[in-house]
Design an enzyme around this catalytic site. Structure first.
Site, mmCIF file in Angstrom:
data_model
loop_
_atom_site.group_PDB
_atom_site.id
_atom_site.type_symbol
_atom_site.label_atom_id
_atom_site.label_comp_id
_atom_site.label_asym_id
_atom_site.label_seq_id
_atom_site.Cartn_x
_atom_site.Cartn_y
_atom_site.Cartn_z
ATOM 1 N N HIS A 24 0.827 -1.206 0.000
ATOM 2 C CA HIS A 24 0.000 0.000 0.000
ATOM 3 C C HIS A 24 0.865 1.262 0.000
ATOM 4 C CE1 HIS A 24 -3.564 -2.422 0.807
ATOM 5 N NE2 HIS A 24 -2.894 -3.038 1.754
ATOM 6 N N ASP A 121 -5.700 5.560 0.481
ATOM 7 C CA ASP A 121 -6.117 4.412 -0.319
ATOM 8 C C ASP A 121 -7.469 3.918 0.180
ATOM 9 O OD1 ASP A 121 -5.639 2.790 1.954
ATOM 10 O OD2 ASP A 121 -3.597 2.321 1.311
ATOM 11 N N ALA A 302 12.817 -8.104 -2.308
ATOM 12 C CA ALA A 302 13.901 -8.049 -3.284
ATOM 13 C C ALA A 302 13.735 -6.830 -4.188
ATOM 14 C CB ALA A 302 13.888 -9.325 -4.132
ATOM 15 N N ASN A 323 0.815 -4.072 -8.258
ATOM 16 C CA ASN A 323 2.130 -3.432 -8.355
ATOM 17 C C ASN A 323 3.065 -4.261 -9.228
ATOM 18 O OD1 ASN A 323 1.325 -1.369 -6.644
ATOM 19 N ND2 ASN A 323 2.196 -2.307 -4.819
ATOM 20 N N GLN A 344 -6.222 -11.050 -6.453
ATOM 21 C CA GLN A 344 -5.274 -11.606 -7.411
ATOM 22 C C GLN A 344 -5.928 -12.514 -8.459
ATOM 23 O OE1 GLN A 344 -2.309 -13.404 -4.905
ATOM 24 N NE2 GLN A 344 -1.450 -11.437 -4.254
#
Length: 428
Positions: A24, A121, A302, A323, A344
């Protein structure tokens, strides 16, 4: 409470409230950087928390320009909540239970700087009341695809029309401007209509009209029909819709992990090489990866965007968070869609059936994706005809994303419209 820098009192000042979680926070940080670097704004983040801030989050915030300030609020206590409480409910409560502290920080910022807007958001819309008290306009930042917002806006109507659980509906739902979607692929919080999380989402849909504007992390070329539907449905009689994406990480960046596949003369795509991806991380996997020198294992966050931008990357196995999808599009990397939770499954459906830039592995009779299926789908993406077509389409979307972010691009124009509106607030 913690803050890093004092905000400038002369520049137009925007306050941002991300709900807890790096996913977020990151797109709002990138939006803040755009406003600071290109439009001379100052930004303050007021960050509700559910525990000590993770180290990657602290490092990211400390690396930002001095024009971007932040406050961590004290953690919200969830001990009295039932153990089965959904994540979405906890995220919402982290904001609502922090409203008194948010108000205190907001009041101080209004007194000491030219606050021209509040950006939140989906889970932070209760903070609109704080901004309204100080005559500051509020904006909703929608961090997922346009289709998700259309579903949210139509949810009260669906709630009245459908008597069963959405996953049990016989026919797909055809939302305006969207491809058909089965109820089983609705976002996870909508799958249990008796849950507290579902009730929160019904309320969210009704709260969109309270915003002064909706910032959409997508771009017109990617979702033309859906965005046009939003502009027609809420932009004409409610807040305007600004498609300003793709807003993705620049510079040092962190992603929650998927699998990337290398393409090139030294890469392998044999079944033996790919079996390591199937069952997770078997015993000794880290040591073998290190000793073989054939890959890199990062067990936490990562530099995902930087990895995807590397020329040798040929594919990305992703759980399909928005994202990550935008980062893949911006870098022209085709996807293997393996959704797990949240929205998703809906994202994966659009990627595979709408945009056709992803392949999706098949589940077996136990509802699992087996090792051999993962090997098959990776080889198809890397070497097969459908993989070639997916890669060609993704390269086209990469060009479209670059065009949207060019000087005369649709997203830059939309952001400029928003900036003018915010700066007019400072002149009033």
């Amino acid at each position: 409470m913690e803050n890093n820098h004092k905000a400038s009192s002369s520049s137009p000042h925007v306050v941002m409230i991300p709900s807890p979680g790096m996913g977020h926070l990151i797109p709002l940080i990138e939006l803040a950087k755009l406003l600071v670097h290109h439009h001379n704004f100052t930004i303050t983040f007021i960050i509700p928390t559910v525990g000590p801030p993770p180290k990657p989050q602290e490092n990211l915030l400390q690396s930002l320009p001095t024009s971007i300030n932040h406050f961590f609020l004290p953690p919200t206590d969830f001990h009295v909540l039932p153990p089965e409480t959904k994540t979405e409910t906890k995220i919402t409560l982290a904001v609502t239970r922090s409203l008194p502290k948010i108000r205190n920080v907001f009041e101080s910022l209004v007194a000491n700087s030219s606050v021209v807007g509040l950006v939140v958001d989906l889970f932070g819309t209760d903070a609109f009341d704080v901004a309204k008290e100080f005559n500051v306009p509020s904006y909703l930042f929608w961090s997922s695809m346009a289709m998700g917002l259309i579903l949210l806006l139509h949810l009260p109507k669906l709630d009245k029309m459908v008597s069963c659980e959405y996953k049990d509906m016989d026919e797909p739902v055809k939302l305006p401007g969207c491809i058909p979607i089965s109820g089983a692929e609705f976002p996870e919080p909508l799958q249990d209509r008796k849950s507290e999380a579902y009730k929160w989402f019904l309320q969210y849909g009704k709260g969109v009209d309270l915003a002064e504007g909706v910032l959409l992390n997508s771009f017109m070329e990617l979702e033309p029909e859906a965005i046009k539907t939003l502009q027609d449905e809420i932009g004409l009689c409610g807040p305007p819709v600004y498609p300003v994406g793709p807003i993705i990480q620049t510079g040092p960046s962190y992603g929650p992990g998927g699998h990337v596949f290398e393409m090139g003369p030294n890469s392998e795509s044999s079944t033996q090489a790919l079996k390591i991806l199937g069952p997770g991380l078997p015993k000794g996997f880290r040591e073998r990866t290190r000793s073989f020198g054939r890959g890199l294992l990062v067990p936490s966050w990562a530099p995902q965007s930087e990895v995807l931008s590397h020329g040798s990357i040929g594919g990305f196995l992703s759980h399909c968070g928005w994202n990550s999808i935008l980062e893949s599009i911006a870098n022209g990397v085709p996807l293997i869609a393996w959704p797990l939770y949240a929205e998703q499954k809906m994202n994966a459906n659009v990627l595979c059936e709408g945009l056709k830039v992803a392949l999706r592995p098949k589940v077996n009779e136990n509802g699992m994706v087996g090792c051999e299926e993962i090997c098959r789908i990776v080889k198809e993406l890397m070497e097969g005809e459908e993989g070639f077509r997916v890669r060609e389409r993704m390269n086209g979307w990469k060009k479209a994303a670059n065009k949207a972010l060019s000087e005369e691009g649709s997203s830059i124009k939309a952001l400029s419209e928003l900036v003018m509106k915010l700066k007019k607030q400072a002149w009033n």
